[in-house]
Motif scaffolding. Sequence first.
Motif, PDB file in Angstrom:
ATOM      1  N   VAL A  58       4.208  -0.686  -6.387  1.00  6.36           N
ATOM      2  CA  VAL A  58       3.337  -0.531  -5.233  1.00  6.36           C
ATOM      3  C   VAL A  58       2.562   0.748  -5.492  1.00  6.36           C
ATOM      4  CG1 VAL A  58       3.244  -0.170  -2.743  1.00  6.36           C
ATOM      5  CG2 VAL A  58       4.963  -1.675  -3.706  1.00  6.36           C
ATOM      6  N   TYR A  59       1.296   0.760  -5.147  1.00 10.51           N
ATOM      7  CA  TYR A  59       0.462   1.915  -5.443  1.00 10.51           C
ATOM      8  C   TYR A  59      -0.051   2.546  -4.167  1.00 10.51           C
ATOM      9  CZ  TYR A  59       0.462  -0.035 -10.121  1.00 10.51           C
ATOM     10  OH  TYR A  59       0.847  -0.518 -11.333  1.00 10.51           O
ATOM     11  N   ARG A  60      -0.023   3.867  -4.115  1.00  8.72           N
ATOM     12  CA  ARG A  60      -0.670   4.615  -3.039  1.00  8.72           C
ATOM     13  C   ARG A  60      -2.058   5.011  -3.521  1.00  8.72           C
ATOM     14  NH1 ARG A  60       4.307   8.547  -1.824  1.00  8.72           N
ATOM     15  NH2 ARG A  60       5.516   7.114  -0.562  1.00  8.72           N
TER      16      ARG A  60
ATOM     17  N   GLY B 227      -4.296   5.490   1.511  1.00 11.95           N
ATOM     18  CA  GLY B 227      -4.141   4.042   1.532  1.00 11.95           C
ATOM     19  C   GLY B 227      -2.945   3.590   0.732  1.00 11.95           C
ATOM     20  N   LEU B 228      -2.710   2.276   0.791  1.00 13.03           N
ATOM     21  CA  LEU B 228      -1.617   1.650   0.086  1.00 13.03           C
ATOM     22  C   LEU B 228      -2.107   0.325  -0.467  1.00 13.03           C
ATOM     23  CD1 LEU B 228       1.552   1.811  -0.371  1.00 13.03           C
ATOM     24  CD2 LEU B 228       1.704   0.283   1.574  1.00 13.03           C
TER      25      LEU B 228
ATOM     26  N   ASN C  21       2.071  -8.695  -3.300  1.00 16.62           N
ATOM     27  CA  ASN C  21       1.829  -9.432  -2.063  1.00 16.62           C
ATOM     28  C   ASN C  21       0.352  -9.475  -1.697  1.00 16.62           C
ATOM     29  OD1 ASN C  21       4.582  -9.890  -1.695  1.00 16.62           O
ATOM     30  ND2 ASN C  21       4.829  -7.896  -0.741  1.00 16.62           N
ATOM     31  N   ASN C  22      -0.483  -8.833  -2.507  1.00 18.01           N
ATOM     32  CA  ASN C  22      -1.932  -8.790  -2.301  1.00 18.01           C
ATOM     33  C   ASN C  22      -2.276  -8.241  -0.918  1.00 18.01           C
ATOM     34  OD1 ASN C  22      -4.531  -9.007  -3.140  1.00 18.01           O
ATOM     35  ND2 ASN C  22      -4.733 -11.171  -2.636  1.00 18.01           N
ATOM     36  N   LYS C  23      -1.697  -7.081  -0.579  1.00 17.07           N
ATOM     37  CA  LYS C  23      -1.951  -6.434   0.705  1.00 17.07           C
ATOM     38  C   LYS C  23      -2.523  -5.042   0.468  1.00 17.07           C
ATOM     39  CE  LYS C  23       1.495  -8.905   3.305  1.00 17.07           C
ATOM     40  NZ  LYS C  23       2.570  -8.833   4.262  1.00 17.07           N
ATOM     41  N   THR C  24      -3.418  -4.664   1.355  1.00 18.00           N
ATOM     42  CA  THR C  24      -4.046  -3.356   1.275  1.00 18.00           C
ATOM     43  C   THR C  24      -4.079  -2.733   2.662  1.00 18.00           C
ATOM     44  OG1 THR C  24      -5.454  -4.192  -0.491  1.00 18.00           O
ATOM     45  CG2 THR C  24      -6.092  -2.120   0.492  1.00 18.00           C
TER      46      THR C  24
ATOM     47  N   LYS D 112     -14.172  -1.942  -2.357  1.00 14.48           N
ATOM     48  CA  LYS D 112     -15.289  -2.879  -2.227  1.00 14.48           C
ATOM     49  C   LYS D 112     -14.799  -4.232  -1.724  1.00 14.48           C
ATOM     50  CE  LYS D 112     -19.121  -4.738  -4.899  1.00 14.48           C
ATOM     51  NZ  LYS D 112     -19.712  -4.818  -6.229  1.00 14.48           N
ATOM     52  N   LYS D 113     -13.660  -4.694  -2.249  1.00 10.55           N
ATOM     53  CA  LYS D 113     -13.089  -5.970  -1.816  1.00 10.55           C
ATOM     54  C   LYS D 113     -12.665  -5.911  -0.353  1.00 10.55           C
ATOM     55  CE  LYS D 113      -9.507  -9.276  -3.086  1.00 10.55           C
ATOM     56  NZ  LYS D 113      -8.357  -9.522  -3.966  1.00 10.55           N
TER      57      LYS D 113
END
Length: 89
Positions: free
Chosen positions: A16-18, A37-38, A43-46, A72-73
């Motif tokens: 998981v990336y911050r 952000g996270l 799980n393709n969550k932002t 951007k997405k």
Amino acid sequence: MLKLRLKRCGRKQRAVYRIVAIDARSRREGRDLRKVGLYDPINNKTHLNVPAILNFIERGAQPTRTVYDILKKAGVFKDTRIPFVGTLV
């Protein structure tokens, strides 16, 4: 110079990336200025703190290519004209 980049967290095979604001000379797990952000690619969550992100960008922080694509997405740049200013390799 400040960068908006990914900081890896989580366990093996479940990264998981911050998204953090950090000095460009710091290492990947170095001390960040602020978490904005996270990103969970499995799980393709932002989850984003959009006002903080736009504040850092207005003050001159440069997002990395991956962070720019995530933002951007998510539609962060739909109201503003902020181009990617980096090397496209």
